[in-house]
Design a protein around this motif. Structure first.
Motif, PDB file in Angstrom:
ATOM      1  N   ARG A  66      76.297  82.342  18.459  1.00 50.00           N
ATOM      2  CA  ARG A  66      75.692  83.515  17.809  1.00 50.00           C
ATOM      3  C   ARG A  66      74.265  83.714  18.275  1.00 50.00           C
ATOM      4  O   ARG A  66      73.509  82.758  18.473  1.00 50.00           O
ATOM      5  CB  ARG A  66      75.712  83.355  16.287  1.00 50.00           C
ATOM      6  CG  ARG A  66      76.797  84.212  15.654  1.00 50.00           C
ATOM      7  CD  ARG A  66      76.658  84.274  14.173  1.00 50.00           C
ATOM      8  NE  ARG A  66      75.731  85.315  13.751  1.00 50.00           N
ATOM      9  CZ  ARG A  66      75.500  85.616  12.494  1.00 50.00           C
ATOM     10  NH1 ARG A  66      76.116  84.942  11.533  1.00 50.00           N
ATOM     11  NH2 ARG A  66      74.664  86.583  12.180  1.00 50.00           N
ATOM     12  N   LYS A  68      70.642  84.166  17.615  1.00 49.02           N
ATOM     13  CA  LYS A  68      69.907  83.771  16.414  1.00 49.02           C
ATOM     14  C   LYS A  68      68.435  84.126  16.452  1.00 49.02           C
ATOM     15  O   LYS A  68      67.733  84.000  15.459  1.00 49.02           O
ATOM     16  CB  LYS A  68      70.111  82.278  16.157  1.00 49.02           C
ATOM     17  CG  LYS A  68      71.543  82.005  15.700  1.00 49.02           C
ATOM     18  CD  LYS A  68      71.888  80.547  15.568  1.00 49.02           C
ATOM     19  CE  LYS A  68      73.334  80.404  15.070  1.00 49.02           C
ATOM     20  NZ  LYS A  68      73.868  79.086  15.272  1.00 49.02           N
ATOM     21  N   LEU A 523      75.789  90.589  17.450  1.00 45.71           N
ATOM     22  CA  LEU A 523      75.856  89.235  16.891  1.00 45.71           C
ATOM     23  C   LEU A 523      76.060  88.163  17.957  1.00 45.71           C
ATOM     24  O   LEU A 523      75.717  87.009  17.758  1.00 45.71           O
ATOM     25  CB  LEU A 523      76.980  89.130  15.860  1.00 45.71           C
ATOM     26  CG  LEU A 523      76.666  89.871  14.563  1.00 45.71           C
ATOM     27  CD1 LEU A 523      77.280  91.247  14.568  1.00 45.71           C
ATOM     28  CD2 LEU A 523      77.084  89.076  13.356  1.00 45.71           C
ATOM     29  N   PRO A 537      69.212  89.994  17.068  1.00 45.30           N
ATOM     30  CA  PRO A 537      70.389  89.342  16.485  1.00 45.30           C
ATOM     31  C   PRO A 537      70.741  89.912  15.109  1.00 45.30           C
ATOM     32  O   PRO A 537      69.921  89.870  14.193  1.00 45.30           O
ATOM     33  CB  PRO A 537      69.952  87.881  16.372  1.00 45.30           C
ATOM     34  CG  PRO A 537      68.459  87.939  16.193  1.00 45.30           C
ATOM     35  CD  PRO A 537      67.978  89.194  16.879  1.00 45.30           C
ATOM     36  N   SER A 539      73.510  90.598  11.683  1.00 45.76           N
ATOM     37  CA  SER A 539      74.146  89.758  10.664  1.00 45.76           C
ATOM     38  C   SER A 539      75.579  90.170  10.390  1.00 45.76           C
ATOM     39  O   SER A 539      75.979  91.298  10.642  1.00 45.76           O
ATOM     40  CB  SER A 539      73.378  89.887   9.344  1.00 45.76           C
ATOM     41  OG  SER A 539      72.090  89.385   9.481  1.00 45.76           O
ATOM     42  N   CYS A 566      68.719  85.804  11.974  1.00 41.74           N
ATOM     43  CA  CYS A 566      69.499  87.041  12.080  1.00 41.74           C
ATOM     44  C   CYS A 566      69.115  87.998  10.957  1.00 41.74           C
ATOM     45  O   CYS A 566      68.783  87.576   9.861  1.00 41.74           O
ATOM     46  CB  CYS A 566      70.986  86.741  11.984  1.00 41.74           C
ATOM     47  SG  CYS A 566      71.518  85.532  13.174  1.00 41.74           S
ATOM     48  N   ARG A 567      69.189  89.288  11.282  1.00 43.95           N
ATOM     49  CA  ARG A 567      68.895  90.288  10.258  1.00 43.95           C
ATOM     50  C   ARG A 567      69.984  91.359  10.224  1.00 43.95           C
ATOM     51  O   ARG A 567      70.535  91.716  11.264  1.00 43.95           O
ATOM     52  CB  ARG A 567      67.556  90.967  10.536  1.00 43.95           C
ATOM     53  CG  ARG A 567      66.384  90.036  10.385  1.00 43.95           C
ATOM     54  CD  ARG A 567      65.096  90.811  10.308  1.00 43.95           C
ATOM     55  NE  ARG A 567      63.975  89.899  10.429  1.00 43.95           N
ATOM     56  CZ  ARG A 567      62.703  90.278  10.461  1.00 43.95           C
ATOM     57  NH1 ARG A 567      62.402  91.572  10.373  1.00 43.95           N
ATOM     58  NH2 ARG A 567      61.737  89.392  10.570  1.00 43.95           N
TER      59      ARG A 567
END
Ligand code: SF4
Ligand code: SF4
Ligand code: SF4
Lengths: 827, 116
Positions: A66, A68, A523, A537, A539, A566-567
């Motif tokens: 992912r 990040k 992502l 990144p 969510s 992540c947001r």
């Protein structure tokens, strides 16, 4: 709970299962980590059930690959050279670069591009509009997913409609208001796709268990086809002919609902024989309105005027007594002392349908005439009956006439807005986040003037009326031509054009290479992101707050946990929207949520407490019979929300746009019929896009529990065709045409007819880490599909009916990394 | 407890409605933390048959494997097995064999799976 496990309820939408959402889930959290996810048994949508992709969330959320941290490109475009930066730095760079583009070229020079419209539409519009650009793009050629269907229905029936599975009613199927349909037509949809178009796919299975019989329209033996009373194995791209054939039978045998025809359609309106257009009040009365129409009144034996504003007839005798003729030839005096011959819309509509006799339709569609007749009768006689259509409807250039013909089926059989039929659908409580065809949202351009530069707006009627995105093919042209203004930057969120949504991906590669500034939000690292200057990144649904009002219910999405740096998409775009627009309307994201759900009388907190809410009886966003009760129109009068108040068998807007106002079939651009020259070399019909239960388009190839269930890109080939081409089950082969080629594993199976192959879509190989583009062109079926074949209204694309040939590969043509693939399938 | 008194459990599979959605497979893997690439409690087979009347027919068949433990832990807590709860088509019923026999659908083929 035991072991310090906390159970938190929320709603699925988008990243994670990747879908259009709606399921109630229970997330099991231990020490801030997701340890398990289950369906919420109390939720009316899924009633405890949950699909494979949502159940694999534990492998998704903490996946080692992912993204990040925000990344900044330090190498060349398309190279794998990035370095980690902080969010502040990322936002600063974006702000500076995009401000520069805005100053030098104007805000419209930035395109804001998304993939399929999940929990992204509002947020991408919010950012684009705050920046000042109207150019929000859904990156598929011909915008060929969903919004064409919505726009087509808005054109002729004012509101969109979907099949009714009691999703609006408390107690669902047990609610006494509900009726289980006797018949359901499944038109180009297959169940392993799980959930289509903001509906829960397995509701159809619930209905079948309660007695609903299926008519399945599909070139391929889908599960529905195998369980159907009638399977109409159609040649791809000829659906409009089939729908016209159904109409033919229903009209010939008078199986239509006379009451609906009489009260709610434009059937009696007069059409001029001299120019084929509608006779308007302005043609017969000095100072008359162009928006009022003319009928022949049998009571007074003269013409009467339909007053569109008042929604009634103004005739010489008292209104209400008007008895308009639905059939006949009439000579009408028009201004200037001329007489014109007129006929009725209904006569013309029937005359049109007459050309599509079952025998004729059999020739076009390959569906036996006898089956067409039987299926049409069964549908028309079943009360209620409904139709569910899938995305293949959008994926043909003449999408609008096709939708028109299908909509005429549910309207003329009296199945519109009745329990168990096709019901009008609006966002629950009319809580609308952003402009979709037919609805205005809370998020809008500050000034309508800003919309003037939207690409495609002036070229295509629906883009000026319903569709508030740019026309994708026109954008691509403009990126190369720089006319009428240059395109400089791209915001690319939930969008992977090199692997999925982009037809002709090599063209997209050139596009990504040409632009000056690209931001990618996603992502996982994708082939397309490798072209971005800044990567942010994002969510999953478990890491965000949100609201969902796609039809019903109205729901909140509740932040359950946080993963690294992540947001959520909404938070990212909100922060930047504030930076770009000093007058940005909202202080906090939750203020915006409150505004969106305000029509429900609740705020975010209150709705969150409840979890979900259904609109109450009598609310315009809740069925049934709203056109009779006067619940649809803002003036409270019975009728529909079309420009003329009626279900339009003859589309007035299409007349305005100089397009054919009556439904018809036209052979698509690349079929054995339309292009026998190409068919000589490429004799097979290439269809794509059959769904996998474990993938959402380009997503999930890196989730071990999912990938192991569908490990390779597959092309389905009939045994006879395979034999003819010397191809064995399970071997890697080449599928090719004049555009390009791609490699697939052959699945030799009778579920496809000998004249067609079905290739899976969305393939790239996240395990191919040595290739910066993850071998995205290797098994990408879009390599064979051109752009720029949209219909005359800018909508649709030939995605389900191209031409191709198949062959064994040359000795060095196939490079398949089986070892890496197996690694990918292990965890 | 004598053998006679031990209730016998089984799984009733109304497979005519199995859509092949693979939910049960992943539900089991999640519940029991089975790795990908390893056998889980259930697999779904797609069978395509040409019937004597020429009609093609798809059957999806959930096949329970050696690894299926009937979700003992869940069942003890009063929950349904993970696959049963999540099955998108609601075609799996877990219970005591005697009870399941009563639930066999009348007009459809079905399978009562019993662990030996
Ligand atoms: S695909 Fe359907 S079942 Fe799966 S999470 Fe989305 S809405 Fe729920
Ligand atoms: S009953 Fe439990 S152990 Fe058996 S297959 Fe279903 S989920 Fe797996
Ligand atoms: S979850 Fe149910 S419908 Fe889906 S594959 Fe398993 S048994 Fe079949």
């Amino acid at each position: 709970m035991s072991n310090n496990i906390e159970i938190v309820k929320t709603t699925t939408w988008s990243a994670g299962p990747g879908c259009h959402g709606g399921c109630g889930v229970e997330a099991h959290i231990k020490n801030g980590k997701l340890v398990k996810i289950e369906g919420d048994p109390d939720h009316p949508w899924n009633q405890g059930r949950l699909c494979a992709r949502a159940l694999a969330m534990t492998q998704y959320i903490d996946h080692k690959d992912r993204l990040k941290k925000p990344l900044k490109r330090v190498g060349k475009r398309g190279e794998d050279k990035f370095e980690e930066i902080s969010w502040d730095e990322a936002f600063d760079i974006i702000e500076e670069k995009m401000n520069k583009i805005r100053e030098d070229f104007g805000p419209e020079s930035m395109i804001f591009s998304m993939g399929t419209g999940r929990d992204i539409g509002p947020w991408i519009c919010m950012l684009a509009y705050a920046y000042g650009s109207p150019n929000v793009m859904f990156a598929l050629s011909g915008n060929a997913c969903y919004s064409p269907r919505i726009a087509a229905l808005d054109t002729i029936q004012g509101d969109y409609s979907v099949f009714d599975a009691a999703q609006w009613l408390p107690g669902r199927y047990d609610n006494p208001e509900y009726k289980v349909p006797e018949c359901m037509i499944i038109w180009g949809y297959n169940i392993p796709a799980t959930c289509p178009d903001n509906l829960f796919g397995h509701w159809i299975i619930d209905l079948m268990k309660k007695g609903t019989k299926i008519i399945c329209i599909d070139p391929r033996l889908s599960w529905f086809a195998s369980r159907s009373k009638y399977w109409l194995q159609i040649r791809p791209g000829t659906d409009a002919a089939l729908a016209m054939g159904f109409l033919h039978v229903i009209i010939e045998e008078k199986l239509y609902d006379h009451n609906f025809l009489k009260k709610f359609t434009d059937g009696p309106r007069l059409l001029r024989e001299d120019n084929g257009k509608l006779l308007r009040e302005s043609h017969v009365v000095k100072g008359g309105s162009v928006e009022n129409f003319v009928v022949f009144d049998k009571t007074s034996n003269t013409i009467a005027i339909w007053d569109t504003t008042l929604q009634e007839y103004k005739s010489k005798i008292k209104s209400g007594k008007t008895n308009p003729a639905f059939s006949g030839q009439f000579e009408v005096d028009v201004l200037g002392g001329k007489k014109v011959q007129c006929t009725t819309v209904w006569d013309k509509f029937c005359e049109n349908a007459k050309q599509y006799s079952p025998e004729e339709v059999e020739k076009i569609t390959f569906v036996p005439a006898d089956n067409i007749i039987k299926a049409a009768r069964f549908y028309a006689k079943s009360k209620p009956a409904s139709i569910h259509w899938g995305v293949p409807i959008d994926m043909t250039p003449e999408i609008t006439p096709l939708c028109h013909a299908i909509a005429a089926l549910w309207a003329l059989t009296g199945n519109l807005d009745v329990p168990g039929g096709n019901v009008f659908t609006r966002s629950a409580f009319n809580a609308v986040a952003y402009a979709l065809p037919g609805a205005e949202g809370v998020i809008k351009l500050k000034d309508q003037d800003q919309d003037k530069t939207r690409i495609g707006r002036d070229k295509y009627g629906p883009f000026n009326k319903f569709i508030w995105r740019c026309q994708t093919d026109t954008v691509i042209d403009q990126i190369f031509s720089g006319k009428p203004y240059p395109v400089k930057g791209l915001w690319m969120q939930t969008c992977n054009p090199l692997s999925g949504i982009g037809l002709d991906p090599k063209l997209w590669q050139k596009v990504l290479g040409k632009l000056e500034f690209i931001v990618g939000v996603d992502l996982f690292m994708t082939p397309s992101l490798r072209y971005a200057d800044i990567i942010l990144p994002a969510s999953t649904f478990l890491e965000k707050d949100g609201v969902r009002s796609w039809w019903v219910p109205l729901q909140t999405i509740n932040k359950v946990l946080k993963v690294d740096d992540c947001r959520p998409d909404a938070e990212i775009n909100f922060e930047l929207a504030k930076r770009f627009d000093p007058d940005f309307k909202w202080e906090k994201l939750h203020d915006l949520f409150d505004d969106i759900i305000e029509p429900s009388g609740m705020n975010f907190k209150e709705l969150q407490e409840k979890g979900w809410a259904l609109p109450p009886e009598g609310h315009p966003s809740r069925p049934y019979h709203r056109h009779e009760k006067g619940l649809l129109r803002s003036d409270g009068k019975p009728g529909l929300t079309t420009p003329t108040g009626k279900f339009e068998l003859y589309a007035t807007l299409r007349e305005e746009w100089n397009l054919e106002p009556l439904p018809y079939h036209k052979e698509p651009p690349f079929t054995p019929i339309s292009r026998p020259d190409l068919a000589k070399d490429y004799p097979l019909i290439l269809s794509t896009g059959r769904r996998s239960p474990v993938f959402f388009h380009t997503e999930h190839r890196n989730i071990p529990w999912l990938r192991e269930l569908d490990p390779d890109p597959v092309v389905e080939i009939n045994p006879d065709t395979a034999k003819e081409n010397n191809i064995l089950h399970g071997e890697w082969i080449i599928v090719e045409n004049w555009m390009g080629k791609a490699q697939f594993k052959a699945k030799v199976t009778e579920i496809v007819p000998p004249w067609m192959v079905m290739a899976a879509h969305g393939w790239w190989f996240p395990e191919e880490k040595d290739d910066p583009l993850f071998k995205t062109f290797k098994s990408n079926i879009n390599m064979l599909i051109p752009m720029n074949n949209q219909g005359k209204d800018g909508l649709g694309a030939p995605i389900k009916h191209l031409l191709c040939r198949i062959r064994k590969p040359l000795s060095n043509e196939i490079v398949h990394n089986e070892e890496e693939r197996i690694n990918q399938c292990q965890n | 407890m004598s053998e006679l008194e031990t209730p016998q459990y089984g799984m009733l599979i109304d497979y005519e409605y199995c859509t092949g959605c693979q939910t049960c497979v992943v539900a089991c893997k999640q519940e029991h933390k089975h790795s990908a690439g390893k056998l889980g409690g259930v697999e779904v087979q797609e069978l395509i048959h040409k019937l004597p009347n020429g009609k093609l027919y798809i059957t999806n068949m959930p096949f329970f494997t050696e690894m299926c433990v009937f979700c003992v832990k869940r069942v003890k807590e009063g929950l349904e097995p993970a696959c049963v709860k999540h099955c998108m088509a609601n075609i799996l019923t877990f219970g005591e064999i005697d009870d399941l026999k009563k639930e066999i659908p009348e007009k459809r083929k079905s399978i009562l799976w019993i662990k030996g």
